[in-house]
Write a protein that holds these residues in place. Structure first.
Motif, mmCIF file in Angstrom:
data_model
loop_
_atom_site.group_PDB
_atom_site.id
_atom_site.type_symbol
_atom_site.label_atom_id
_atom_site.label_comp_id
_atom_site.label_asym_id
_atom_site.label_seq_id
_atom_site.Cartn_x
_atom_site.Cartn_y
_atom_site.Cartn_z
ATOM 1 N N LYS A 177 19.788 -50.229 -14.180
ATOM 2 C CA LYS A 177 18.387 -50.983 -14.640
ATOM 3 C C LYS A 177 17.538 -50.744 -14.412
ATOM 4 C CE LYS A 177 21.804 -55.088 -13.719
ATOM 5 N NZ LYS A 177 21.816 -56.105 -12.562
ATOM 6 N N THR A 178 16.805 -49.930 -13.887
ATOM 7 C CA THR A 178 15.869 -49.376 -13.046
ATOM 8 C C THR A 178 15.348 -48.495 -13.180
ATOM 9 O OG1 THR A 178 16.109 -48.590 -10.799
ATOM 10 C CG2 THR A 178 15.942 -51.153 -10.994
ATOM 11 N N ASN A 179 15.756 -48.045 -14.449
ATOM 12 C CA ASN A 179 15.832 -46.003 -14.928
ATOM 13 C C ASN A 179 15.197 -45.195 -13.709
ATOM 14 O OD1 ASN A 179 15.928 -44.615 -16.439
ATOM 15 N ND2 ASN A 179 14.025 -44.454 -16.944
ATOM 16 N N ARG A 180 16.095 -45.557 -12.299
ATOM 17 C CA ARG A 180 15.524 -44.475 -11.097
ATOM 18 C C ARG A 180 17.050 -44.208 -10.683
ATOM 19 N NH1 ARG A 180 11.018 -46.266 -8.680
ATOM 20 N NH2 ARG A 180 9.169 -48.057 -9.623
ATOM 21 N N SER A 181 16.493 -43.034 -9.974
ATOM 22 C CA SER A 181 18.211 -42.572 -9.407
ATOM 23 C C SER A 181 18.883 -42.807 -8.094
ATOM 24 C CB SER A 181 17.923 -40.485 -9.715
ATOM 25 O OG SER A 181 16.680 -40.018 -8.069
ATOM 26 N N ARG A 182 19.475 -42.387 -8.359
ATOM 27 C CA ARG A 182 20.729 -42.781 -6.846
ATOM 28 C C ARG A 182 19.804 -42.539 -5.657
ATOM 29 N NH1 ARG A 182 26.203 -40.876 -5.094
ATOM 30 N NH2 ARG A 182 26.611 -42.031 -8.299
ATOM 31 N N ASN A 183 19.052 -41.338 -5.704
ATOM 32 C CA ASN A 183 18.177 -41.082 -4.933
ATOM 33 C C ASN A 183 17.005 -41.439 -4.334
ATOM 34 O OD1 ASN A 183 17.955 -38.496 -2.281
ATOM 35 N ND2 ASN A 183 16.433 -38.901 -3.611
ATOM 36 N N GLU A 184 16.585 -41.906 -5.440
ATOM 37 C CA GLU A 184 15.320 -42.069 -5.628
ATOM 38 C C GLU A 184 15.339 -44.182 -4.531
ATOM 39 O OE1 GLU A 184 11.381 -42.996 -7.766
ATOM 40 O OE2 GLU A 184 12.409 -42.602 -8.341
ATOM 41 N N LEU A 185 16.676 -44.626 -5.378
ATOM 42 C CA LEU A 185 16.992 -45.992 -4.831
ATOM 43 C C LEU A 185 16.653 -45.700 -3.319
ATOM 44 C CD1 LEU A 185 19.332 -47.806 -7.563
ATOM 45 C CD2 LEU A 185 16.530 -48.736 -6.696
ATOM 46 N N ILE A 186 17.810 -44.921 -2.589
ATOM 47 C CA ILE A 186 17.468 -45.161 -0.921
ATOM 48 C C ILE A 186 17.111 -45.092 -1.038
ATOM 49 C CG2 ILE A 186 19.220 -43.741 0.731
ATOM 50 C CD1 ILE A 186 21.221 -42.793 -2.300
ATOM 51 N N ASN A 187 16.412 -43.966 -1.400
ATOM 52 C CA ASN A 187 14.521 -44.264 -0.086
ATOM 53 C C ASN A 187 13.898 -45.159 -0.334
ATOM 54 O OD1 ASN A 187 14.375 -41.329 1.240
ATOM 55 N ND2 ASN A 187 15.137 -40.480 -1.153
ATOM 56 N N LEU A 188 13.750 -45.925 -1.071
ATOM 57 C CA LEU A 188 13.302 -46.584 -1.629
ATOM 58 C C LEU A 188 13.541 -48.352 -0.455
ATOM 59 C CD1 LEU A 188 12.487 -47.807 -5.528
ATOM 60 C CD2 LEU A 188 10.517 -47.374 -3.604
ATOM 61 N N LEU A 189 15.077 -48.311 -0.262
ATOM 62 C CA LEU A 189 15.350 -49.392 -0.427
ATOM 63 C C LEU A 189 16.086 -48.712 1.836
ATOM 64 C CD1 LEU A 189 19.096 -49.755 -2.280
ATOM 65 C CD2 LEU A 189 16.767 -51.071 -1.853
#
Length: 64
Positions: free
Chosen positions: A40-52
């Protein structure tokens, strides 16, 4: 007290970002949720984990 975390879409980009690699065990359901959010966000799993994690660590309160 549940807060909303907003994540915007971004263009794909690759390159060295100075992060260190860590290994984490996660339930399949969590990974499925991350993959859905990733699409949905065009972000990697890794990037999402870091953001969250970055958002969550700021609101953690340690109880004594």
């Amino acid at each position: 007290m549940e807060k909303e975390i907003k994540i915007t879409k971004k263009a794909a980009r690759r390159g060295d970002d100075g992060y260190k690699v860590v290994s984490v065990r996660m339930k399949e359901e969590m990974i499925e949720q991350l993959d859905e959010l990733s699409s949905k966000t065009n972000r990697s799993r890794n990037e999402l984990i870091n953001l969250l994690l970055d958002a969550a660590i700021k609101i953690v309160k340690v109880e004594e």
